[in-house]
Design a protein around this motif. Structure first.
Motif, PDB file in Angstrom:
ATOM      1  N   VAL A 456       0.860  -1.195   0.000  1.00 39.86           N
ATOM      2  CA  VAL A 456       0.000   0.000   0.000  1.00 39.86           C
ATOM      3  C   VAL A 456       0.894   1.243   0.000  1.00 39.86           C
ATOM      4  O   VAL A 456       1.682   1.441   0.920  1.00 39.86           O
ATOM      5  CB  VAL A 456      -0.932   0.020   1.227  1.00 39.86           C
ATOM      6  CG1 VAL A 456      -1.790   1.283   1.212  1.00 39.86           C
ATOM      7  CG2 VAL A 456      -1.818  -1.223   1.250  1.00 39.86           C
ATOM      8  N   PHE A 457       0.796   2.043  -1.030  1.00 40.79           N
ATOM      9  CA  PHE A 457       1.563   3.286  -1.096  1.00 40.79           C
ATOM     10  C   PHE A 457       0.636   4.480  -0.891  1.00 40.79           C
ATOM     11  O   PHE A 457      -0.586   4.369  -1.020  1.00 40.79           O
ATOM     12  CB  PHE A 457       2.314   3.404  -2.420  1.00 40.79           C
ATOM     13  CG  PHE A 457       1.437   3.566  -3.637  1.00 40.79           C
ATOM     14  CD1 PHE A 457       1.082   4.828  -4.101  1.00 40.79           C
ATOM     15  CD2 PHE A 457       0.981   2.451  -4.343  1.00 40.79           C
ATOM     16  CE1 PHE A 457       0.276   4.977  -5.228  1.00 40.79           C
ATOM     17  CE2 PHE A 457       0.182   2.595  -5.476  1.00 40.79           C
ATOM     18  CZ  PHE A 457      -0.177   3.853  -5.915  1.00 40.79           C
ATOM     19  N   GLU A 458       1.217   5.623  -0.563  1.00 39.90           N
ATOM     20  CA  GLU A 458       0.434   6.841  -0.325  1.00 39.90           C
ATOM     21  C   GLU A 458       0.732   7.865  -1.409  1.00 39.90           C
ATOM     22  O   GLU A 458       1.851   8.368  -1.507  1.00 39.90           O
ATOM     23  CB  GLU A 458       0.751   7.443   1.049  1.00 39.90           C
ATOM     24  CG  GLU A 458      -0.146   8.615   1.407  1.00 39.90           C
ATOM     25  CD  GLU A 458       0.060   9.113   2.836  1.00 39.90           C
ATOM     26  OE1 GLU A 458      -0.211  10.297   3.093  1.00 39.90           O
ATOM     27  OE2 GLU A 458       0.494   8.320   3.688  1.00 39.90           O
ATOM     28  N   PRO A 459      -0.249   8.171  -2.260  1.00 38.58           N
ATOM     29  CA  PRO A 459      -0.027   9.151  -3.331  1.00 38.58           C
ATOM     30  C   PRO A 459       0.214  10.551  -2.768  1.00 38.58           C
ATOM     31  O   PRO A 459      -0.181  10.861  -1.635  1.00 38.58           O
ATOM     32  CB  PRO A 459      -1.339   9.112  -4.126  1.00 38.58           C
ATOM     33  CG  PRO A 459      -2.029   7.853  -3.704  1.00 38.58           C
ATOM     34  CD  PRO A 459      -1.617   7.627  -2.284  1.00 38.58           C
ATOM     35  N   ASP A 460       0.832  11.391  -3.563  1.00 39.01           N
ATOM     36  CA  ASP A 460       0.995  12.802  -3.215  1.00 39.01           C
ATOM     37  C   ASP A 460      -0.256  13.534  -3.686  1.00 39.01           C
ATOM     38  O   ASP A 460      -0.327  14.002  -4.831  1.00 39.01           O
ATOM     39  CB  ASP A 460       2.248  13.365  -3.895  1.00 39.01           C
ATOM     40  CG  ASP A 460       2.540  14.807  -3.478  1.00 39.01           C
ATOM     41  OD1 ASP A 460       1.647  15.443  -2.873  1.00 39.01           O
ATOM     42  OD2 ASP A 460       3.643  15.303  -3.771  1.00 39.01           O
ATOM     43  N   TRP A 461      -1.249  13.614  -2.807  1.00 37.24           N
ATOM     44  CA  TRP A 461      -2.540  14.180  -3.205  1.00 37.24           C
ATOM     45  C   TRP A 461      -2.441  15.662  -3.551  1.00 37.24           C
ATOM     46  O   TRP A 461      -3.198  16.154  -4.397  1.00 37.24           O
ATOM     47  CB  TRP A 461      -3.578  13.954  -2.114  1.00 37.24           C
ATOM     48  CG  TRP A 461      -3.968  12.518  -1.957  1.00 37.24           C
ATOM     49  CD1 TRP A 461      -3.779  11.716  -0.870  1.00 37.24           C
ATOM     50  CD2 TRP A 461      -4.622  11.699  -2.934  1.00 37.24           C
ATOM     51  NE1 TRP A 461      -4.258  10.455  -1.102  1.00 37.24           N
ATOM     52  CE2 TRP A 461      -4.788  10.412  -2.373  1.00 37.24           C
ATOM     53  CE3 TRP A 461      -5.080  11.918  -4.229  1.00 37.24           C
ATOM     54  CZ2 TRP A 461      -5.391   9.359  -3.049  1.00 37.24           C
ATOM     55  CZ3 TRP A 461      -5.680  10.873  -4.917  1.00 37.24           C
ATOM     56  CH2 TRP A 461      -5.828   9.614  -4.329  1.00 37.24           C
ATOM     57  N   ASP A 462      -1.525  16.378  -2.897  1.00 36.05           N
ATOM     58  CA  ASP A 462      -1.363  17.801  -3.232  1.00 36.05           C
ATOM     59  C   ASP A 462      -0.903  17.957  -4.679  1.00 36.05           C
ATOM     60  O   ASP A 462      -1.387  18.820  -5.417  1.00 36.05           O
ATOM     61  CB  ASP A 462      -0.350  18.455  -2.285  1.00 36.05           C
ATOM     62  CG  ASP A 462      -0.889  18.605  -0.871  1.00 36.05           C
ATOM     63  OD1 ASP A 462      -2.123  18.639  -0.717  1.00 36.05           O
ATOM     64  OD2 ASP A 462      -0.082  18.661   0.071  1.00 36.05           O
ATOM     65  N   ASP A 463       0.052  17.107  -5.079  1.00 32.66           N
ATOM     66  CA  ASP A 463       0.541  17.153  -6.458  1.00 32.66           C
ATOM     67  C   ASP A 463      -0.560  16.762  -7.436  1.00 32.66           C
ATOM     68  O   ASP A 463      -0.735  17.396  -8.483  1.00 32.66           O
ATOM     69  CB  ASP A 463       1.737  16.197  -6.614  1.00 32.66           C
ATOM     70  CG  ASP A 463       2.151  16.032  -8.071  1.00 32.66           C
ATOM     71  OD1 ASP A 463       2.740  16.972  -8.621  1.00 32.66           O
ATOM     72  OD2 ASP A 463       1.858  14.962  -8.647  1.00 32.66           O
ATOM     73  N   ILE A 464      -1.312  15.724  -7.085  1.00 32.74           N
ATOM     74  CA  ILE A 464      -2.379  15.252  -7.978  1.00 32.74           C
ATOM     75  C   ILE A 464      -3.476  16.299  -8.115  1.00 32.74           C
ATOM     76  O   ILE A 464      -3.976  16.558  -9.218  1.00 32.74           O
ATOM     77  CB  ILE A 464      -2.952  13.917  -7.462  1.00 32.74           C
ATOM     78  CG1 ILE A 464      -1.879  12.831  -7.556  1.00 32.74           C
ATOM     79  CG2 ILE A 464      -4.189  13.512  -8.252  1.00 32.74           C
ATOM     80  CD1 ILE A 464      -2.189  11.596  -6.758  1.00 32.74           C
ATOM     81  N   ASP A 465      -3.839  16.923  -7.002  1.00 32.92           N
ATOM     82  CA  ASP A 465      -4.868  17.963  -7.041  1.00 32.92           C
ATOM     83  C   ASP A 465      -4.406  19.139  -7.899  1.00 32.92           C
ATOM     84  O   ASP A 465      -5.169  19.693  -8.697  1.00 32.92           O
ATOM     85  CB  ASP A 465      -5.176  18.427  -5.614  1.00 32.92           C
ATOM     86  CG  ASP A 465      -6.296  19.452  -5.573  1.00 32.92           C
ATOM     87  OD1 ASP A 465      -7.244  19.334  -6.369  1.00 32.92           O
ATOM     88  OD2 ASP A 465      -6.228  20.375  -4.738  1.00 32.92           O
ATOM     89  N   LYS A 466      -3.133  19.494  -7.760  1.00 28.41           N
ATOM     90  CA  LYS A 466      -2.572  20.633  -8.495  1.00 28.41           C
ATOM     91  C   LYS A 466      -2.432  20.333  -9.988  1.00 28.41           C
ATOM     92  O   LYS A 466      -2.678  21.203 -10.830  1.00 28.41           O
ATOM     93  CB  LYS A 466      -1.206  20.990  -7.900  1.00 28.41           C
ATOM     94  CG  LYS A 466      -0.516  22.168  -8.578  1.00 28.41           C
ATOM     95  CD  LYS A 466       0.830  22.449  -7.927  1.00 28.41           C
ATOM     96  CE  LYS A 466       1.550  23.595  -8.634  1.00 28.41           C
ATOM     97  NZ  LYS A 466       2.889  23.851  -8.023  1.00 28.41           N
ATOM     98  N   ASN A 467      -2.041  19.092 -10.325  1.00 24.02           N
ATOM     99  CA  ASN A 467      -1.701  18.766 -11.711  1.00 24.02           C
ATOM    100  C   ASN A 467      -2.682  17.802 -12.376  1.00 24.02           C
ATOM    101  O   ASN A 467      -2.376  17.259 -13.444  1.00 24.02           O
ATOM    102  CB  ASN A 467      -0.295  18.159 -11.765  1.00 24.02           C
ATOM    103  CG  ASN A 467       0.767  19.126 -11.280  1.00 24.02           C
ATOM    104  OD1 ASN A 467       0.910  20.215 -11.803  1.00 24.02           O
ATOM    105  ND2 ASN A 467       1.491  18.732 -10.248  1.00 24.02           N
ATOM    106  N   LEU A 468      -3.842  17.584 -11.761  1.00 26.94           N
ATOM    107  CA  LEU A 468      -4.784  16.607 -12.299  1.00 26.94           C
ATOM    108  C   LEU A 468      -5.160  16.912 -13.743  1.00 26.94           C
ATOM    109  O   LEU A 468      -5.183  16.012 -14.595  1.00 26.94           O
ATOM    110  CB  LEU A 468      -6.041  16.561 -11.429  1.00 26.94           C
ATOM    111  CG  LEU A 468      -7.137  15.596 -11.910  1.00 26.94           C
ATOM    112  CD1 LEU A 468      -6.614  14.170 -11.949  1.00 26.94           C
ATOM    113  CD2 LEU A 468      -8.377  15.696 -11.017  1.00 26.94           C
ATOM    114  N   THR A 469      -5.437  18.173 -14.039  1.00 29.85           N
ATOM    115  CA  THR A 469      -5.842  18.537 -15.403  1.00 29.85           C
ATOM    116  C   THR A 469      -4.756  18.187 -16.415  1.00 29.85           C
ATOM    117  O   THR A 469      -5.041  17.642 -17.485  1.00 29.85           O
ATOM    118  CB  THR A 469      -6.176  20.031 -15.490  1.00 29.85           C
ATOM    119  OG1 THR A 469      -7.238  20.331 -14.571  1.00 29.85           O
ATOM    120  CG2 THR A 469      -6.615  20.419 -16.896  1.00 29.85           C
ATOM    121  N   SER A 470      -3.490  18.477 -16.073  1.00 31.93           N
ATOM    122  CA  SER A 470      -2.392  18.183 -17.012  1.00 31.93           C
ATOM    123  C   SER A 470      -2.194  16.677 -17.159  1.00 31.93           C
ATOM    124  O   SER A 470      -1.873  16.198 -18.258  1.00 31.93           O
ATOM    125  CB  SER A 470      -1.099  18.855 -16.547  1.00 31.93           C
ATOM    126  OG  SER A 470      -0.654  18.312 -15.311  1.00 31.93           O
TER     127      SER A 470
END
Length: 481
Positions: A456-470
């Protein structure tokens, strides 16, 4: 306002001004101008005077002005009392009775005022209620016309205390046959509180976008969605601060730091396969590139469905970055059936043999497996690596300016109660969000076995939220979607 694009809003305002100015504002401006004019016989007034105002404060004119003000004041006060009483009375009534009361009070404004005036004259033209020719009959007529507006305001606010709560939720927690966690929790909640749950379901991104469109006039009270869409909803100002009872027992990683959302059911990302057609579950991403999966593989659309976005997140983790992940998904597209806005619709296709493999999540697919015997759960690994997954909890928040805020709070409290959390694995096939609830039922044991050996890994949600569109744009480019 139910118009959402900027251009449409400008058009509505322009139309309002075009209609308002000639129909309402200009006549009032003409009256105001005439009050300061000595004469107005042409296009514009001529001469300036305050004589009309001086005349209004003397003699019979002043007496008439005083009578008008006193009559209007008395009617306003009486209408306020009657309207407030009507609003308070309506708040205590059931919805059906409230509608009847609304109709009763609005009736005077639905009928032409001339008819209302004539009816009052006839009704009070004989003893014992002989009021013709008195100020009282004027006050009564004005009250009758003004009270509906005040009672309507009151009953409008009373509707916020209506025995209903509306939930916008990602799919997965409601059973196909009314046997899911939501089904039990909503039924128990309604029985305990008398508050009916109105339920709207869709993909995670779809539910957030709907709430965005309704931001000026919210229809939902509670929003339940998956990461990164719950963070997206928070960033768009859709959620208000509220820490439900029991949220102190939820891990800090599974709730918003500003108390705008908290997980109600813990969950993990995964895939499903057809146990009837595939005697052994696939193990690696690379296996899915085989021609035997052509038009037999499908995953939900990233950026629209939470589990679809999870495909990107896991691929980027397993392949070591955005570019290698997009390269792989570009190759996988040759076998992909096509887009799907909802992950929940894929498992039935796998069970029926229409698909061999699809994405999903542990909670939803484990619950579906009760009625779908051919459904198996697995976790892809990069060739030579270990199977991996990450937490993908159902996170809930109270909608900003919700129409039934207090009812929304009660539902969130109920979903995080120990009783409801104890049923997460037993009924819903998921994992309790509360750390102090340790489930020991058969489903909990089976779920623990399913997760055994999975990293089980933990994603970087801040990065995903910031760059989701790209990331989604990169996926579209790689797959030609």
């Amino acid at each position: 306002m139910l118009v959402h694009s900027r251009g449409a809003r400008w058009a509505v305002w322009a139309l309002f001004l075009v209609l308002f100015l000639p129909l309402f504002a200009l006549p009032l401006l003409v009256v105001l101008g005439a009050s300061f004019a000595t004469n107005w016989s042409s296009a514009l007034p001529s001469g300036f005077t305050t004589g009309h105002y001086s005349a209004a404060t003397r003699g019979e004119a002043f007496q008439a002005l005083t009578t008008s003000l006193l009559t209007a004041g008395a009617a306003s006060l009486l209408a306020l009392v009657v309207g407030t009483w009507a609003a308070l009375a309506a708040a205590a009534l059931k919805k059906r009775h409230r509608r009847f009361m609304d109709a009763l009070f609005v009736l005077p404004v639905a009928v032409p005022s001339v008819v209302v005036g004539l009816a009052i004259l006839v009704a009070f033209s004989k003893p014992p209620f002989l009021l013709n020719g008195t100020p009282e009959i004027v006050i009564l007529a004005l009250t009758l016309l003004a009270a509906p507006a005040l009672s309507a305001c009151g009953t409008g606010s009373a509707s916020s205390d209506e025995k209903v709560v509306t939930v916008y939720s990602a799919d997965g927690l409601k059973g196909e046959n009314g046997d899911g966690w939501y089904d039990r929790v909503f039924k128990d909640f309604e029985k305990q509180t008398g508050i009916k749950v109105e339920y709207v379901e869709g993909g995670s991104g779809e539910m957030v976008q709907r709430a965005v469109r309704e931001k000026g006039n919210p229809q939902a009270d509670v929003l339940v969605t998956l990461p990164p869409f719950i963070q997206q909803a928070d960033g768009k100002g859709l959620l208000q601060k509220y820490a439900p009872k029991g949220s102190d027992q939820v891990s800090g990683a599974d709730k918003g730091a500003d108390a705008t959302w908290t997980s109600v059911v813990n969950n993990y990302f995964g895939f499903v396969y057809d146990k009837k057609e595939l005697k052994q579950a696939p193990t690696t991403w690379e296996e899915l590139l085989d021609g035997s999966y052509k038009n037999k593989l499908q995953y939900s659309t990233p950026g629209v469905a939470g589990d679809g976005t999870a495909v990107l997140i896991k691929a980027m983790h397993d392949f070591g970055g955005e570019k290698p992940a997009m390269d792989y998904l570009g190759r996988l597209q040759a076998n992909n059936v096509g887009p799907s806005a909802s992950t929940g619709k894929l498992a039935p296709k796998v069970d029926k043999g229409e698909l061999l493999v699809a994405n999903g999540d542990v909670q939803m697919n484990f619950a579906q497996a009760k009625t779908m015997p051919n459904l198996g759960i697995w976790f892809p690994a990069k060739e030579g690596g270990r199977p991996t997954t990450f937490a993908l909890p159902y996170a809930a928040g109270l909608v900003t300016d919700a129409p039934h805020t207090e009812n929304g709070r009660k539902l969130l409290d109920f979903m995080l109660s120990q009783g409801a959390q104890q049923q997460v694995s037993e009924i819903g096939g998921g994992f309790s969000a509360r750390q102090d609830v340790k489930a020991t039922d058969a489903n909990a044991v089976a779920l623990a076995g399913l997760m055994d050996g999975v990293e089980v890994f933990e994603p970087d949600w801040d990065d995903i939220d910031k760059n989701l569109t790209s990331y989604v744009d990169a996926w579209k480019s790689a797959t030609g979607s």
